[in-house]
Design a protein around this motif. Sequence first.
Motif, short mmCIF file in Angstrom:
data_model
loop_
_atom_site.label_atom_id
_atom_site.label_comp_id
_atom_site.label_asym_id
_atom_site.label_seq_id
_atom_site.Cartn_x
_atom_site.Cartn_y
_atom_site.Cartn_z
N THR A 165 1.77 2.78 0.92
CA THR A 165 0.58 1.76 0.57
C THR A 165 -0.63 2.64 0.77
OG1 THR A 165 0.24 0.88 2.87
CG2 THR A 165 1.61 -0.23 1.36
N VAL A 166 -1.78 2.24 -0.29
CA VAL A 166 -3.28 2.87 -0.16
C VAL A 166 -4.27 1.82 -0.60
CG1 VAL A 166 -2.92 3.41 -2.51
CG2 VAL A 166 -4.32 4.80 -1.06
N ASN A 167 -5.31 1.79 0.20
CA ASN A 167 -6.38 0.74 -0.06
C ASN A 167 -6.81 1.10 -1.74
OD1 ASN A 167 -6.25 0.45 2.53
ND2 ASN A 167 -8.43 0.86 3.02
N GLY B 107 2.98 -2.87 -6.85
CA GLY B 107 2.20 -4.15 -6.63
C GLY B 107 0.95 -3.98 -6.04
N ARG B 108 0.40 -4.95 -5.78
CA ARG B 108 -0.79 -4.94 -5.16
C ARG B 108 -1.18 -6.40 -4.47
NH1 ARG B 108 -6.09 -2.63 -6.78
NH2 ARG B 108 -4.98 -1.17 -8.00
N GLN B 109 -1.55 -6.00 -3.28
CA GLN B 109 -1.89 -7.24 -2.10
C GLN B 109 -3.40 -7.41 -2.57
OE1 GLN B 109 0.37 -5.93 0.99
NE2 GLN B 109 1.70 -7.68 1.14
N ALA C 246 -15.82 -4.54 3.51
CA ALA C 246 -15.50 -5.40 2.70
C ALA C 246 -13.84 -5.59 2.64
CB ALA C 246 -16.00 -5.04 1.26
N TYR C 247 -13.47 -6.66 1.95
CA TYR C 247 -11.82 -6.78 1.62
C TYR C 247 -11.66 -5.83 0.72
CZ TYR C 247 -11.59 -10.66 5.02
OH TYR C 247 -11.37 -11.26 6.33
N ASP C 248 -10.48 -5.19 0.54
CA ASP C 248 -9.88 -4.25 -0.09
C ASP C 248 -8.54 -4.66 -0.51
OD1 ASP C 248 -9.68 -2.13 -2.08
OD2 ASP C 248 -9.94 -0.81 -0.50
N ASP C 249 -7.94 -4.49 -1.83
CA ASP C 249 -6.67 -4.72 -2.15
C ASP C 249 -5.84 -3.37 -1.55
OD1 ASP C 249 -7.61 -6.51 -3.87
OD2 ASP C 249 -6.93 -5.34 -5.96
N LEU C 250 -4.72 -3.89 -1.01
CA LEU C 250 -3.60 -2.73 -0.63
C LEU C 250 -2.66 -2.72 -1.77
CD1 LEU C 250 -2.66 -1.41 1.87
CD2 LEU C 250 -1.26 -3.17 2.27
N VAL C 251 -2.69 -1.54 -2.42
CA VAL C 251 -1.66 -1.09 -3.45
C VAL C 251 -0.33 -0.44 -2.71
CG1 VAL C 251 -1.77 0.32 -5.51
CG2 VAL C 251 -3.61 -0.67 -4.95
#
Length: 92
Positions: A44-46, A65-67, A76-81
């Motif tokens: 997982t990566v930001n 996928g992406r959360q 800030a909020y960031d996606d978790l890839v």
Amino acid sequence: AYTAALGITIGERDYWDQGYGREAVTLLLAYGFRLRNLRRVWLTVNGRNERAQRCYRACGFVEEGRQRQHVWSDGAYDDLVVMGVLREEWQR
């Protein structure tokens, strides 16, 4: 069939963009697929960490996928890839 999670950190900025990340990932994948008989390696990566994502793609990883807005990072909020590579993809 076995899977493994992978993670690396290069904390010193002086060592960024020198190819160390790609070399480390390449060596870890070779170890995992050749010697440990892994089927899949994932990580997982930001979402804003484009440098890391370029490195992982260059080593054969694909986005699986992406959360969305999953991680609080730098104010800030960031996606978790989620990214992964299968042995067959790596062998190519």
